[in-house]
Scaffold this motif. Sequence first.
Motif, PDB file in Angstrom:
ATOM      1  N   LEU A  25       0.642  -1.234  -0.040  1.00  0.00           N
ATOM      2  CA  LEU A  25       0.014   0.018   0.174  1.00  0.00           C
ATOM      3  C   LEU A  25       0.937   1.285   0.019  1.00  0.00           C
ATOM      4  N   ILE A  26       1.933   1.266   0.806  1.00  0.00           N
ATOM      5  CA  ILE A  26       2.868   2.441   0.709  1.00  0.00           C
ATOM      6  C   ILE A  26       3.528   2.546  -0.423  1.00  0.00           C
ATOM      7  N   THR A  27       3.754   1.336  -1.193  1.00  0.00           N
ATOM      8  CA  THR A  27       4.482   1.478  -2.508  1.00  0.00           C
ATOM      9  C   THR A  27       3.360   2.186  -3.533  1.00  0.00           C
ATOM     10  N   SER A  28       2.230   1.918  -3.449  1.00  0.00           N
ATOM     11  CA  SER A  28       1.350   2.444  -4.338  1.00  0.00           C
ATOM     12  C   SER A  28       1.060   3.912  -3.954  1.00  0.00           C
ATOM     13  N   LEU A 105      14.137   5.012   0.743  1.00  0.00           N
ATOM     14  CA  LEU A 105      15.431   4.355   1.379  1.00  0.00           C
ATOM     15  C   LEU A 105      15.374   5.282   2.849  1.00  0.00           C
ATOM     16  N   LEU A 106      15.155   6.592   2.693  1.00  0.00           N
ATOM     17  CA  LEU A 106      15.762   7.630   3.708  1.00  0.00           C
ATOM     18  C   LEU A 106      14.330   7.373   4.867  1.00  0.00           C
ATOM     19  N   ALA A 139      20.464  -4.429   6.733  1.00  0.00           N
ATOM     20  CA  ALA A 139      21.409  -4.799   5.992  1.00  0.00           C
ATOM     21  C   ALA A 139      21.095  -5.217   4.604  1.00  0.00           C
ATOM     22  N   GLY A 140      19.680  -5.903   4.501  1.00  0.00           N
ATOM     23  CA  GLY A 140      18.967  -6.255   3.225  1.00  0.00           C
ATOM     24  C   GLY A 140      18.846  -4.812   2.578  1.00  0.00           C
ATOM     25  N   LEU A 141      18.490  -3.736   3.143  1.00  0.00           N
ATOM     26  CA  LEU A 141      18.227  -2.478   2.448  1.00  0.00           C
ATOM     27  C   LEU A 141      19.396  -1.991   1.989  1.00  0.00           C
ATOM     28  N   VAL A 142      20.688  -2.009   2.856  1.00  0.00           N
ATOM     29  CA  VAL A 142      21.979  -1.620   2.529  1.00  0.00           C
ATOM     30  C   VAL A 142      22.361  -1.991   1.087  1.00  0.00           C
ATOM     31  N   THR A 262      10.414  -3.176   2.798  1.00  0.00           N
ATOM     32  CA  THR A 262      10.433  -3.773   1.704  1.00  0.00           C
ATOM     33  C   THR A 262       9.484  -3.188   0.547  1.00  0.00           C
ATOM     34  N   SER A 263       9.017  -1.858   0.699  1.00  0.00           N
ATOM     35  CA  SER A 263       8.374  -1.028  -0.216  1.00  0.00           C
ATOM     36  C   SER A 263       9.305  -0.855  -1.197  1.00  0.00           C
TER      37      SER A 263
END
Length: 339
Positions: A25-28, A105-106, A139-142, A262-263
């Motif tokens: 939902l946040i992605t949308s 990201l931020l 770490a996954g996001l990095v 994960t968005s």
Amino acid sequence: MVNFKEFWSRNTLVGVALGQFLSLLITSTGFSSSELAKKGINAPTSQSFLNYALLAVVYGSILIYRRKPLKAKWYYYILLGIIDVEANFLVVKSYQYTSLTSVMLLDCWSIPIVVLLTWIFLKTKYRFKKITGIVVCVAGLVLVVFSDVHAGDRSGGSNPRKGDLIVIAGSTLYAISNVSEEFLVKNADRVELMAMLGIFGSIMSAIQISILESNELESIKWTAGAELPFFGFAVAIFMFYSLVPVLLKTNGATMLNLSLLTSDMWSVLIRIFAYHEKVDWMYFLAFGAVVAGLLIYSGVDKDGNEQPPNVGEENPQPRKEYEEVISGNDSKFVHLLQD
């Protein structure tokens, strides 16, 4: 050693699944805001106003039907409404200056703020396994940051530095809002929270629109197709707000913010299938790392999951004390925070 049987508990699976739906939902909403910015529509508060109005109408009607007194003092909701409106305003405003991926990201800045606030005010215990889950998620996001494709996307925007600073400020307010909502939903009521947030959020949004965006709205030229992302944003954010308290009550504010990491990866998947773009393989590795971190974080109930403030402490305070906090005993509230 992590007991993998704990990962398959109902609470874990429901929490992870609900968190990923909220992330979608946040992605949308991110895509909608980005599209509106490209069309020259700069009305961040107006975008959020319809969401608050829907919350006020839907949940306010239920609250009126119940005819029960509020469990929390109304001025707590005023403060929450101001914080939430400004958080939405800042993050949506940032799309005018920086790229979609930079915003996503931020947004992860909210995670350490949430962890700090829940540890101080909600007495949440973060033991080794939980911290491990948080580290794996981040770490996954990095990994995404070091992707060549991602680095190219971050170059977008008219003023990336200004946009990034705005996102960080908005993420800080989001963290405060999330922790406040967790406290209220665990000690008051979900319907009451949504109704009052909708009412005061609508009022604050209307005031801000009249001051900052009235001229902008009059000058906006609604091009063909602009209405769809505008109303799509409102519907998606309304669903997001309606479901967030469920996840906050069962898994806590930290789980919510970790899930939203994960968005960024969901946006990549949408680009792959909708726009047939090629992306770096590190995106998929990052997505797997974040999901693994979520499982580690949420699959350790016996090691101190996030509980209501009086649960899981070595010397738990009687629930009555927290009910007095909600009912407006401000001196006791200060005393509890000092403890």
